[in-house]
Scaffold this motif. Structure first.
Motif, PDB file in Angstrom:
ATOM      1  N   PHE A 163      60.159  20.310  40.531  1.00  0.00           N
ATOM      2  CA  PHE A 163      61.487  20.643  40.018  1.00  0.00           C
ATOM      3  C   PHE A 163      62.320  19.378  39.795  1.00  0.00           C
ATOM      4  N   ALA A 164      62.294  18.461  40.770  1.00  0.00           N
ATOM      5  CA  ALA A 164      63.103  17.242  40.677  1.00  0.00           C
ATOM      6  C   ALA A 164      62.704  16.418  39.457  1.00  0.00           C
ATOM      7  N   PHE A 165      61.397  16.224  39.266  1.00  0.00           N
ATOM      8  CA  PHE A 165      60.933  15.435  38.117  1.00  0.00           C
ATOM      9  C   PHE A 165      61.314  16.112  36.804  1.00  0.00           C
ATOM     10  N   GLN A 166      61.136  17.438  36.739  1.00  0.00           N
ATOM     11  CA  GLN A 166      61.449  18.152  35.501  1.00  0.00           C
ATOM     12  C   GLN A 166      62.936  18.072  35.179  1.00  0.00           C
ATOM     13  N   LEU A 167      63.787  18.271  36.181  1.00  0.00           N
ATOM     14  CA  LEU A 167      65.227  18.187  35.941  1.00  0.00           C
ATOM     15  C   LEU A 167      65.633  16.784  35.508  1.00  0.00           C
ATOM     16  N   THR A 168      64.995  15.780  36.087  1.00  0.00           N
ATOM     17  CA  THR A 168      65.272  14.401  35.664  1.00  0.00           C
ATOM     18  C   THR A 168      64.959  14.227  34.187  1.00  0.00           C
ATOM     19  N   ASN A 169      63.830  14.767  33.754  1.00  0.00           N
ATOM     20  CA  ASN A 169      63.484  14.702  32.335  1.00  0.00           C
ATOM     21  C   ASN A 169      64.490  15.456  31.481  1.00  0.00           C
ATOM     22  N   PHE A 170      64.925  16.627  31.931  1.00  0.00           N
ATOM     23  CA  PHE A 170      65.896  17.398  31.160  1.00  0.00           C
ATOM     24  C   PHE A 170      67.201  16.630  30.997  1.00  0.00           C
ATOM     25  N   ILE A 171      67.643  15.982  32.074  1.00  0.00           N
ATOM     26  CA  ILE A 171      68.889  15.214  32.019  1.00  0.00           C
ATOM     27  C   ILE A 171      68.738  14.042  31.058  1.00  0.00           C
ATOM     28  N   ARG A 172      67.642  13.316  31.178  1.00  0.00           N
ATOM     29  CA  ARG A 172      67.410  12.149  30.309  1.00  0.00           C
ATOM     30  C   ARG A 172      67.274  12.543  28.844  1.00  0.00           C
ATOM     31  N   ASP A 173      66.657  13.714  28.582  1.00  0.00           N
ATOM     32  CA  ASP A 173      66.234  14.065  27.226  1.00  0.00           C
ATOM     33  C   ASP A 173      67.127  15.103  26.558  1.00  0.00           C
ATOM     34  N   VAL A 174      68.379  15.217  26.978  1.00  0.00           N
ATOM     35  CA  VAL A 174      69.271  16.208  26.370  1.00  0.00           C
ATOM     36  C   VAL A 174      69.303  16.042  24.854  1.00  0.00           C
ATOM     37  N   PHE A 219      77.037  16.787  37.376  1.00  0.00           N
ATOM     38  CA  PHE A 219      76.713  18.001  38.131  1.00  0.00           C
ATOM     39  C   PHE A 219      75.200  18.234  38.143  1.00  0.00           C
ATOM     40  N   GLU A 220      74.555  18.059  36.993  1.00  0.00           N
ATOM     41  CA  GLU A 220      73.102  18.258  36.924  1.00  0.00           C
ATOM     42  C   GLU A 220      72.360  17.178  37.714  1.00  0.00           C
ATOM     43  N   VAL A 221      72.888  15.965  37.737  1.00  0.00           N
ATOM     44  CA  VAL A 221      72.279  14.902  38.549  1.00  0.00           C
ATOM     45  C   VAL A 221      72.325  15.290  40.025  1.00  0.00           C
ATOM     46  N   ILE A 256      65.640   6.949  37.241  1.00  0.00           N
ATOM     47  CA  ILE A 256      66.227   7.380  35.969  1.00  0.00           C
ATOM     48  C   ILE A 256      67.635   7.918  36.200  1.00  0.00           C
ATOM     49  N   LEU A 257      67.832   8.605  37.327  1.00  0.00           N
ATOM     50  CA  LEU A 257      69.181   9.090  37.646  1.00  0.00           C
ATOM     51  C   LEU A 257      70.141   7.926  37.865  1.00  0.00           C
ATOM     52  N   ASP A 258      69.647   6.841  38.481  1.00  0.00           N
ATOM     53  CA  ASP A 258      70.479   5.639  38.630  1.00  0.00           C
ATOM     54  C   ASP A 258      70.922   5.118  37.266  1.00  0.00           C
ATOM     55  N   GLU A 259      69.974   5.102  36.314  1.00  0.00           N
ATOM     56  CA  GLU A 259      70.292   4.596  34.979  1.00  0.00           C
ATOM     57  C   GLU A 259      71.291   5.506  34.267  1.00  0.00           C
ATOM     58  N   VAL A 260      71.159   6.815  34.457  1.00  0.00           N
ATOM     59  CA  VAL A 260      72.124   7.750  33.872  1.00  0.00           C
ATOM     60  C   VAL A 260      73.521   7.488  34.439  1.00  0.00           C
ATOM     61  N   ALA A 261      73.598   7.295  35.751  1.00  0.00           N
ATOM     62  CA  ALA A 261      74.894   7.014  36.374  1.00  0.00           C
ATOM     63  C   ALA A 261      75.461   5.683  35.897  1.00  0.00           C
ATOM     64  N   ALA A 262      74.573   4.699  35.705  1.00  0.00           N
ATOM     65  CA  ALA A 262      75.025   3.364  35.284  1.00  0.00           C
ATOM     66  C   ALA A 262      75.681   3.396  33.907  1.00  0.00           C
ATOM     67  N   ALA A 269      74.539   7.892  24.782  1.00  0.00           N
ATOM     68  CA  ALA A 269      74.725   6.478  24.449  1.00  0.00           C
ATOM     69  C   ALA A 269      73.375   5.793  24.253  1.00  0.00           C
ATOM     70  N   ARG A 270      72.438   6.078  25.126  1.00  0.00           N
ATOM     71  CA  ARG A 270      71.076   5.556  25.021  1.00  0.00           C
ATOM     72  C   ARG A 270      70.191   6.362  25.955  1.00  0.00           C
ATOM     73  N   ARG A 271      68.907   6.289  25.731  1.00  0.00           N
ATOM     74  CA  ARG A 271      67.961   6.988  26.601  1.00  0.00           C
ATOM     75  C   ARG A 271      67.815   6.190  27.890  1.00  0.00           C
ATOM     76  N   ALA A 272      68.012   6.842  29.017  1.00  0.00           N
ATOM     77  CA  ALA A 272      67.945   6.157  30.311  1.00  0.00           C
ATOM     78  C   ALA A 272      66.495   5.802  30.641  1.00  0.00           C
ATOM     79  N   VAL A 273      66.248   4.522  30.828  1.00  0.00           N
ATOM     80  CA  VAL A 273      64.904   4.026  31.116  1.00  0.00           C
ATOM     81  C   VAL A 273      64.987   3.023  32.262  1.00  0.00           C
ATOM     82  N   VAL A 274      64.079   3.130  33.225  1.00  0.00           N
ATOM     83  CA  VAL A 274      64.012   2.151  34.307  1.00  0.00           C
ATOM     84  C   VAL A 274      63.346   0.880  33.752  1.00  0.00           C
TER      85      VAL A 274
END
Length: 318
Positions: A163-174, A219-221, A256-262, A269-274
């Protein structure tokens, strides 16, 4: 191993190397004999995903037919029939070696079929129903390969990590999902923050999120972080030779969540990538960490009401 089977494993490994950079790097920390089996599962899930997402110029019925045809060949292979396919022999061999639960594969294919007709989810409960196949099932597929002294105790953390990995992908790939006509942000969450799909599409066009969208993403993060927290105890339950791999995957997906927060939760703005340097440093630290070292929870503190961890559903979403 015969030539056909070896070529099937090679094909799965190449799909993994090309499309799953984060997880592929983590997989390299596994004992060599386990790697090909992880590549096989990745190849299975990726190929089904390609049928759904890379054929979106075709009518839905034709795409569904292709998925049904491939799923039918897979099921025939499970029943011992000869399969003419570039990667299914590796998948079938892996299932046989570890006696993997066939229901997990059926659940996964069901969720892939949903992507052909379902474009949004009213609530998080409905999204969890989808993720039972697309995410939790993959966690439980992986568990016998990774190994655990207590598989029963490790099962729920494995599901939560899916679930955690999938939600991370959903957040990154909106943005990418919007381009495919889908939204994996539940309607109830959009309503909570006063965001419409039209506003998401406008933000996609501008390349900039509104304050309301950023609050929604925060909220999703927080929701994803709650799943990471539920998954964390499972890492040290794994076989010693598998812990470095999954500790790396845990940290990199969480990164990836860190990058989204950053980027202030602006996923347009850009795709979050580590960054590559950080990925390599995380892998090195994981490899050197003693067996049994707990993982650190990913992500920064989340502002506003999203900072409160959301209550997780029970083990079964259905």
């Amino acid at each position: 191993m015969d030539t056909e089977l070896a070529h099937a494993y090679d094909r799965c490994r190449e799909l993994h190397r090309r499309h799953g950079r984060t997880y592929y790097l983590a997989t390299r920390l596994l004992p060599a004999w386990k790697r090909r089996h992880v590549h096989a599962l990745y190849g299975f899930t990726r190929y089904a995903d390609e049928i759904v997402d890379r054929t979106d110029g075709l009518p839905t019925a034709e795409r569904a037919g292709r998925l049904d045809d491939w799923g039918g060949r897979f099921l025939a292979g499970l029943h011992g029939q000869q399969v003419d396919d570039p990667l299914l022999p590796a998948v079938l061999h892996t299932i046989a070696v570890f006696d993997l639960d066939r229901n997990d594969f059926a659940s996964f294919l069901k969720s892939m079929a949903m992507d052909l007709t379902v474009s949004s989810y009213p609530s998080y409960r409905h999204l969890l129903d989808y993720m039972e196949g697309s995410a939790a099932a993959i966690g439980t597929m992986m568990l016998p390969i990774l190994g655990s002294a207590d598989p029963a105790a490790a099962r729920e953390p494995a599901r939560q990590l899916g679930f955690a990995f999938q939600l991370t992908n959903f957040i990154r790939d909106v943005a990418e999902d919007l381009d495919r006509g889908r939204t994996y942000l539940p309607d109830e969450d959009l309503d909570r923050f006063g965001v419409t799909r039209h506003e998401l599409a406008e933000a996609r066009s501008r390349g900039q999120a509104t304050p309301a969208i950023r609050a929604l993403i925060a909220f999703e993060v927080a929701r994803a972080q709650a799943h990471y927290a539920a998954a964390a105890p499972g890492i040290t339950m794994l076989a010693p030779g598998s812990q470095a791999c999954m500790r790396t995957a845990y940290a990199l997906y969480g990164g990836i969540l860190d990058e989204v927060a950053a980027q202030d939760y602006d996923v347009f703005a850009r795709r979050a990538v580590v960054p590559r340097r950080r990925r390599l440093a995380v892998a090195a630290r994981s490899l050197l960490a003693p067996v049994g070292t707990p993982v650190s929870l990913p992500g920064p503190p989340v502002p506003g009401d999203a900072a409160a961890r959301l209550p997780l559903p029970g083990p079964t979403a259905s």
